[in-house]
Design a protein around this motif. Sequence first.
Motif, short mmCIF file in Angstrom:
data_model
loop_
_atom_site.label_atom_id
_atom_site.label_comp_id
_atom_site.label_asym_id
_atom_site.label_seq_id
_atom_site.Cartn_x
_atom_site.Cartn_y
_atom_site.Cartn_z
N GLY A 158 32.81 38.92 29.86
CA GLY A 158 32.16 38.63 31.13
C GLY A 158 32.40 37.24 31.63
N GLU A 159 33.45 36.58 31.15
CA GLU A 159 33.75 35.22 31.58
C GLU A 159 34.64 35.23 32.82
OE1 GLU A 159 34.12 32.08 28.28
OE2 GLU A 159 35.02 33.89 27.40
N THR A 160 34.61 34.11 33.52
CA THR A 160 35.43 33.93 34.71
C THR A 160 36.75 33.25 34.33
OG1 THR A 160 33.52 33.75 36.16
CG2 THR A 160 35.55 32.80 36.97
N VAL A 161 37.85 33.73 34.88
CA VAL A 161 39.14 33.08 34.67
C VAL A 161 39.75 32.80 36.04
CG1 VAL A 161 39.57 34.10 32.42
CG2 VAL A 161 40.33 35.30 34.48
N TYR A 162 40.74 31.94 36.06
CA TYR A 162 41.29 31.54 37.36
C TYR A 162 42.77 31.21 37.24
CZ TYR A 162 40.83 26.84 35.41
OH TYR A 162 40.94 25.73 34.61
N SER A 257 49.16 48.31 37.64
CA SER A 257 48.33 49.26 36.92
C SER A 257 47.17 48.54 36.23
CB SER A 257 49.16 50.01 35.88
OG SER A 257 49.63 49.11 34.88
N GLN A 258 46.18 49.31 35.80
CA GLN A 258 45.02 48.71 35.15
C GLN A 258 45.42 47.98 33.87
OE1 GLN A 258 41.67 48.74 36.33
NE2 GLN A 258 41.50 47.20 34.73
N SER A 259 46.34 48.55 33.12
CA SER A 259 46.77 47.91 31.87
C SER A 259 47.48 46.59 32.14
CB SER A 259 47.67 48.85 31.07
OG SER A 259 48.84 49.20 31.82
N GLU A 260 48.31 46.54 33.19
CA GLU A 260 48.99 45.29 33.54
C GLU A 260 48.00 44.25 34.02
OE1 GLU A 260 53.34 46.18 35.22
OE2 GLU A 260 51.81 47.46 36.15
N TYR A 261 47.00 44.70 34.76
CA TYR A 261 45.95 43.77 35.22
C TYR A 261 45.19 43.19 34.04
CZ TYR A 261 41.60 42.14 37.35
OH TYR A 261 40.52 41.39 37.72
N ASP A 262 44.82 44.04 33.10
CA ASP A 262 44.09 43.57 31.92
C ASP A 262 44.93 42.57 31.13
OD1 ASP A 262 41.97 45.20 32.59
OD2 ASP A 262 42.59 46.85 31.28
N ALA A 263 46.23 42.83 31.04
CA ALA A 263 47.11 41.91 30.31
C ALA A 263 47.21 40.57 31.04
CB ALA A 263 48.50 42.53 30.16
N TYR A 264 47.22 40.60 32.36
CA TYR A 264 47.28 39.36 33.14
C TYR A 264 46.02 38.53 32.93
CZ TYR A 264 47.41 36.21 37.15
OH TYR A 264 47.39 35.09 37.96
N ILE A 265 44.86 39.18 32.98
CA ILE A 265 43.59 38.47 32.76
C ILE A 265 43.54 37.89 31.35
CG2 ILE A 265 41.09 38.75 32.61
CD1 ILE A 265 42.18 38.78 35.46
N ALA A 266 44.01 38.67 30.37
CA ALA A 266 44.04 38.17 29.00
C ALA A 266 44.98 36.96 28.89
CB ALA A 266 44.49 39.28 28.05
N LEU A 268 45.59 34.70 31.28
CA LEU A 268 44.88 33.55 31.83
C LEU A 268 43.87 33.00 30.84
CD1 LEU A 268 44.18 34.71 35.53
CD2 LEU A 268 45.92 33.09 34.73
N GLU A 269 43.19 33.91 30.15
CA GLU A 269 42.21 33.48 29.15
C GLU A 269 42.89 32.76 27.99
OE1 GLU A 269 38.40 35.37 26.70
OE2 GLU A 269 39.97 36.69 27.49
N ALA A 270 44.03 33.30 27.56
CA ALA A 270 44.76 32.68 26.45
C ALA A 270 45.29 31.30 26.83
CB ALA A 270 45.91 33.59 26.02
N ASP A 271 45.61 31.11 28.12
CA ASP A 271 46.11 29.82 28.58
C ASP A 271 45.00 28.79 28.78
OD1 ASP A 271 48.68 30.79 28.57
OD2 ASP A 271 48.69 31.30 30.71
#
Length: 303
Positions: A158-162, A257-266, A268-271
């Motif tokens: 539930g965290e915000t990423v940017y 796709s949803q999987s690509e979106y989830d990977a993108y958010i992950a 940003l979080e990893a960065d």
Amino acid sequence: MPSKRRIRWAAVPVIAAAAAALAGCTPTELHGYMPGFDESGTPATNHTEQIASLWTGSWVILLIVGVITWGLMLWAMVVYRRRKGQTGLPVQLRYNMPIEIFFTSVPMILVIGLFAFSSRVQNDIEKPWADDEVDVHVTAIAKQWAWDFQYNDATTDGETVYSMGVQAKAAADGTLDRDELPTLVLPVDQKVTIDLTSRDVIHSFWIVDFLYKKDMYIGHDNSWSFIPTREGHYEGKCAELCGEYHSMMLFNVEVVSQSEYDAYIAGLEADGNVGDVNEEYNRLQNLTGTDGVVKESETEEGN
């Protein structure tokens, strides 16, 4: 005079030819060559079809009115032209109530009708999703002359990423490397709400193929709810003159796709791009109008 039966039979091939011609049109042609459509026929968003239909329908109605008006003007110029040997003014027609009522009521009906259709479409587009219906909640932040995108409560915790953006940089030949532009990533077929806010002057958030744009003001945040319905790459820009480098205030939109979106958010979080985009990032991180990069001390002074 030809009989009604002959007229009907003559109309059949005309109607068939028109239907065949329309059937051969691409989705783009059927929607007046507007963006937002491709060969698949799937519009870019759930609102694109509605907006395009309003636009093309309005132009068809106005064109019909124009043709009738031009025809009446031409008819009057030909029929009532001054003929050889005529002198003086023609007979003047004044205070003809039926004509005055006609020329007053018809434009009013047209204006009211166009307003009603436009209002209905706008109300549908402007209707926000309820909080419990939103799948993706993004904040788009405009600043001279770039964009930041904050994905609210996007991670599994539930965290915000940017992601932070810089303005476009043109090469010597005038070309742009669009891969370096700020990029908004959205999952296909999900309910999206984008909150729109500005850090400095009035900007306007415009995704060209989505056929809609909204202004962004200081002290008054707007929002926009829609469903992206076709995966692909789209181009966005600021549509409000906002200063010297307004033309360089560009961004990309990737509907994935949803999987690509989830990977993108992950990613940003990893960065480490976790948290809110706050006032620390009020100004651009690159030198305005150049391809240089601001040093850390200069950035702090700019803030």
